[in-house]
Design an enzyme around this catalytic site. Structure first.
Site, PDB file in Angstrom:
ATOM      1  N   LYS A  60       0.854  -1.192   0.000  1.00 50.72           N
ATOM      2  CA  LYS A  60       0.000   0.000   0.000  1.00 50.72           C
ATOM      3  C   LYS A  60       0.888   1.240   0.000  1.00 50.72           C
ATOM      4  O   LYS A  60       1.782   1.387   0.830  1.00 50.72           O
ATOM      5  CB  LYS A  60      -0.877  -0.040   1.250  1.00 50.72           C
TER       6      LYS A  60
HETATM    7  C1  E4P Z   1      -8.465   1.604   3.784  1.00 50.51           C
HETATM    8  O1  E4P Z   1      -7.562   1.018   3.249  1.00 50.51           O
HETATM    9  C2  E4P Z   1      -8.295   2.467   4.970  1.00 50.51           C
HETATM   10  O2  E4P Z   1      -7.510   1.756   5.906  1.00 50.51           O
HETATM   11  C3  E4P Z   1      -9.597   2.801   5.641  1.00 50.51           C
HETATM   12  O3  E4P Z   1     -10.707   2.439   4.887  1.00 50.51           O
HETATM   13  C4  E4P Z   1      -9.652   4.170   6.235  1.00 50.51           C
HETATM   14  O4  E4P Z   1     -10.897   4.348   6.851  1.00 50.51           O
HETATM   15  P1  E4P Z   1     -11.199   5.544   7.877  1.00 50.51           P
HETATM   16  O5  E4P Z   1     -11.357   6.800   7.092  1.00 50.51           O
HETATM   17  O6  E4P Z   1     -12.487   5.141   8.545  1.00 50.51           O
HETATM   18  O7  E4P Z   1     -10.035   5.609   8.830  1.00 50.51           O
END
Ligand code: E4P
Length: 216
Positions: free
Chosen positions: A83
């Site tokens: 990522k």
């Molecule tokens: C996705 O890869 C992220 O980790 C996640 O969806 C972030 O979500 P949040 O905005 O609720 O922290």
């Protein structure tokens, strides 16, 4: 449509996986920090539990360092997806990791032109964050619709992974739009199963059944 769980908590990941709810996992540095465990240990354990793609995020911000970290992460398990944040350096790192045959997921995407660049860089997945965009008074799902349309127009292979999902309606809309993947917190996965009329109906069936048994 594939469902991923957005978590680094082994207990909930295992529960969701054993219920057959998840096709993959996304983590981020905040979720790893919350787990209170060493990063590599958590990722290795998740990869063993869930055979699908498991996103593990790099911490560096410079392309060379991101690539180095990405190569290390990819060695942990064959289902690791590296990522990478949506930055100029991030896109460079995506190109280089893709050339090495490593899967990538570009995160923190907040508009469709960023997503267009992500696809052109050859990323495996793009993560538009809908909830965080809604939080600042913009329309997160509109962004997803635009990304899905642009990817269709040009037949990009990059998968749209809808992230920062806060409730079942986000997921419903993502499915209607044809997004490939939704990543959900455990709570939202549970909410997908629930409806008050289902509970009311079960109660009524049980009450009627018990009454008829009492008469017999
Ligand atoms: C996705 O890869 C992220 O980790 C996640 O969806 C972030 O979500 P949040 O905005 O609720 O922290």
């Amino acid at each position: 449509m594939k469902f991923f769980i957005d978590s680094a908590d082994m207990k909930v990941i295992t529960t969701a996986n054993q219920r057959g709810w998840v096709d993959g996992v996304t983590t981020n540095p905040t979720l790893i920090a919350k787990s209170g465990r060493p990063f590599f240990d958590v990722i290795k354990e998740i990869c063993k539990e869930v055979p699908g793609p498991v996103s593990a995020e790099v911490i560096s911000l410079k392309a060379d360092e991101m690539v180095r970290e990405g190569l290390e992460l990819a060695k942990l398990a064959s289902n690791v997806v590296v990522k990478i944040p949506m930055t100029e350096d991030g896109l460079v790192a995506v190109k280089r990791l893709t050339a090495e045959g490593i899967k990538t997921n570009v995160t923190l995407v907040f508009n469709p032109v960023q997503a267009l660049l992500v696809a052109k860089a050859g990323a495996t997945m793009v993560s538009p964050f809908v909830g965080r965009l809604d939080d600042i008074g913009q329309d997160g799902m509109k962004m997803v619709q635009q990304i899905v349309q642009i990817y269709k127009n040009y037949e990009f292979k990059t998968e749209v992974l809808v992230a920062s999902i806060r409730h079942p309606v986000h997921l419903l809309q993502a499915a209607e739009m044809g997004a490939h993947i939704g990543t959900l917190p455990f709570k939202v996965l549970q909410q997908l199963c629930q409806h008050p009329l289902t509970d009311k109906g079960i109660k009524q069936f049980m009450d009627d059944w018990n009454k008829s048994q009492a008469k017999a």
